[in-house]
Every structure is written in structure tokens, then in C-alpha cells.
Design a protein around this motif. Structure first.
Motif, mmCIF file in Angstrom:
data_model
loop_
_atom_site.group_PDB
_atom_site.id
_atom_site.type_symbol
_atom_site.label_atom_id
_atom_site.label_comp_id
_atom_site.label_asym_id
_atom_site.label_seq_id
_atom_site.Cartn_x
_atom_site.Cartn_y
_atom_site.Cartn_z
ATOM 1 N N ARG A 22 0.854 -1.096 -0.131
ATOM 2 C CA ARG A 22 0.015 -0.045 -0.024
ATOM 3 C C ARG A 22 0.767 1.502 -0.158
ATOM 4 N NH1 ARG A 22 -4.728 -1.515 -1.768
ATOM 5 N NH2 ARG A 22 -5.592 0.458 -0.977
ATOM 6 N N VAL A 45 -5.136 5.604 -11.909
ATOM 7 C CA VAL A 45 -5.599 4.555 -11.198
ATOM 8 C C VAL A 45 -4.968 4.210 -10.095
ATOM 9 C CG1 VAL A 45 -6.244 1.927 -11.278
ATOM 10 C CG2 VAL A 45 -7.040 3.429 -13.270
ATOM 11 N N VAL A 46 -3.622 4.429 -10.094
ATOM 12 C CA VAL A 46 -2.721 4.286 -8.830
ATOM 13 C C VAL A 46 -2.775 5.137 -7.942
ATOM 14 C CG1 VAL A 46 -0.244 4.106 -8.137
ATOM 15 C CG2 VAL A 46 -0.840 2.502 -10.241
ATOM 16 N N ARG A 48 -5.613 6.971 -7.378
ATOM 17 C CA ARG A 48 -6.892 6.568 -6.881
ATOM 18 C C ARG A 48 -6.980 5.289 -5.851
ATOM 19 N NH1 ARG A 48 -9.906 5.527 -11.116
ATOM 20 N NH2 ARG A 48 -10.063 3.500 -10.782
ATOM 21 N N GLU A 49 -6.402 4.204 -6.351
ATOM 22 C CA GLU A 49 -6.334 3.014 -5.503
ATOM 23 C C GLU A 49 -5.298 2.953 -4.583
ATOM 24 O OE1 GLU A 49 -9.074 1.115 -5.834
ATOM 25 O OE2 GLU A 49 -9.953 2.331 -7.454
ATOM 26 N N LEU A 50 -4.043 3.254 -4.690
ATOM 27 C CA LEU A 50 -3.000 3.134 -3.973
ATOM 28 C C LEU A 50 -2.351 4.567 -3.665
ATOM 29 C CD1 LEU A 50 -1.511 -0.051 -5.868
ATOM 30 C CD2 LEU A 50 -2.911 0.034 -3.759
ATOM 31 N N ALA A 215 0.496 -5.033 -6.086
ATOM 32 C CA ALA A 215 -0.608 -4.462 -5.766
ATOM 33 C C ALA A 215 -0.988 -3.589 -7.018
ATOM 34 C CB ALA A 215 -0.434 -3.453 -4.549
ATOM 35 N N GLY A 218 -2.623 -5.616 -9.513
ATOM 36 C CA GLY A 218 -3.910 -5.903 -9.135
ATOM 37 C C GLY A 218 -4.902 -4.873 -9.491
ATOM 38 N N VAL A 219 -4.450 -3.287 -9.311
ATOM 39 C CA VAL A 219 -5.772 -2.641 -9.620
ATOM 40 C C VAL A 219 -5.652 -2.242 -10.913
ATOM 41 C CG1 VAL A 219 -5.194 -1.670 -7.147
ATOM 42 C CG2 VAL A 219 -3.821 -0.551 -9.235
ATOM 43 N N ASP A 221 -6.173 -4.350 -13.309
ATOM 44 C CA ASP A 221 -7.004 -5.361 -13.915
ATOM 45 C C ASP A 221 -8.185 -4.731 -14.710
ATOM 46 O OD1 ASP A 221 -5.679 -7.661 -13.350
ATOM 47 O OD2 ASP A 221 -6.887 -7.840 -11.226
#
Length: 221
Positions: A22, A45-46, A48-50, A215, A218-219, A221
Motif C-alpha cells: 500500500r 488508477v494508481v 486513486r486506488e493506491l 498491488a 492488481g488495481v 485489472d
């Protein structure tokens, strides 16, 4: 004791976030064109998600160089053109692109809305200089299917130089369609009827114990 315990727990929490993928730094390599066509989405995306993961971007890298640096551990993740060069590289396809023609604005084919590969039989080509370039291999396959072998008049180390040589009228180039994201004066792009496609993939070193890379993959995908 309370302040020492607080600092200690803070460090433990930071380590746990690292272990869970994380927080930390991911060194990301991209082909020249993918830096324009795919990096904005990847970065969004990174973020936002991480939000604890930072990306260190290394752009305009051809596939052979990315594979070498992934194995050496100086890159964590790559966006490249399969196939991977050498062993121990894992791939996950993320896009398939049509190949298109790029020519100078004053080229004889610039007036044509669509071009066939056979129209390029006698044209000088500008190609990538890397021996194992996936784009070069895709172009060679398309030319052979059209009944000829391309004459490489000039070679370029990267996409920016390749396009500049084409704009200067030193040859034509067949490239992935995402090159349209690179505005450059003096160039036009034309669809090719029978040029085939080329893939784009995420790549990382097989067997690498890196939760940050896991990680990020994974995000995406």
C-alpha cells in the motif's frame, strides 16, 4: 515510554503498509508511445486506488531494454511490446493495437485516405535500431505477407527520433496506432488495410517477491 511506544507502533504500521503493497515506490518503464497513450490512465488508477504508492517513470524504453532492467532489478514494472526478450519475465496483455502508416505531409501517399501494405513495396523505411524490437518484427511480418522485405533506410533509437526522421521525408514508418497521440508537425497518419496488430503488456520479473508490484498489477485489472 508512551512516546517510544507510539513511535515504535508508527514504524510497525509503516512496515505493514509496505508489506501489504500500500505504500512505497514503483519504478515503471514504458515504451515511447505508451507513455502518451497509457501512462495517464495508469497514473490515475494508481493514485486513486493506491495513494501511498509513488511511480518513478522511465519513458521511451524499448522492450529489450525493459526486460534487461527488470531482470537486473532496476525496474519494477514495465509496459512493453511482447514477446519478452529472454527468460524470467511475466506478462499480462493490456491492449491490442492496429498498425498504421506514418508519412511526411508531402509524401505521395498523403492524399490517400487508406493505404495497402503493397503500396509500400518500394519505399525506404525508418525502423527502430534495437535488434529485438517487437514493432520491427511485426512490421517485417506484415511486409512479408504482402510479398516484400522492407528496405531500412534509417534506424532510430526511440519513437521521437523515428517520427522526426519520417517528418523530414527520409522514409516511411509503420507503427502502433497509439502513435496518433504524439502531435508532430509535418506528419500524417494513414490506416493500413492489411498491416496486422501488435500487443501491449504489463511486465515484471517472474518470482519477484514484491507486494508493491502485485498491488499495482492488481488495481490495473
Amino acid at each position: 515510554w508512551g512516546s517510544i511506544w507510539t513511535r515504535s507502533c508508527g514504524r510497525c504500521g509503516w512496515r505493514r503498509r509496505i508489506a501489504a503493497g500500500r505504500s512505497g515506490l514503483v519504478r515503471l518503464g514504458l515504451t515511447g508511445i505508451a507513455a502518451f497513450s497509457h501512462l495517464p490512465r495508469i497514473a490515475r488508477v494508481v493514485k486513486r486506488e493506491l495513494p501511498g504508492v509513488a511511480l518513478e517513470i522511465q519513458a521511451d524504453m524499448l522492450t529489450p531494454d525493459q526486460c534487461e532492467r527488470l531482470r537486473a532489478g532496476t525496474l519494477d514494472l514495465g509496459v512493453l511490446r511482447p514477446p519478452a526478450v529472454g527468460d524470467d519475465i511475466e506478462l499480462r496483455p493490456i491492449d491490442t493495437e492496429e498498425l498504421v502508416l506514418t508519412i511526411s505531409v508531402d509524401h505521395r501517399l498523403a492524399v490517400e485516405p487508406v493505404v495497402s501494405m503493397t503500396d509500400l513495396r518500394n519505399e525506404p523505411f525508418v525502423a527502430y535500431g534495437a535488434r529485438d524490437s517487437a514493432v520491427n518484427e511485426a512490421v517485417l511480418r506484415s511486409c512479408r505477407q504482402a510479398g516484400f522485405v522492407p528496405h531500412r533506410e534509417h534506424e532510430a533509437a526511440g519513437t521521437a527520433v523515428l517520427l522526426a526522421l519520417v517528418a523530414a521525408g527520409l522514409g516511411v514508418a509503420v507503427v502502433p496506432q497509439s502513435v496518433r497521440a504524439l502531435p508532430l508537425e509535418g506528419l500524417v497518419f494513414r490506416d493500413l488495410l492489411d498491416a496486422g496488430t501488435i500487443d501491449l503488456a504489463l511486465a515484471w520479473r517472474a518470482g519477484a517477491d514484491n507486494p508493491l508490484v502485485d498491488a499495482v498489477v492488481g488495481v490495473l485489472d
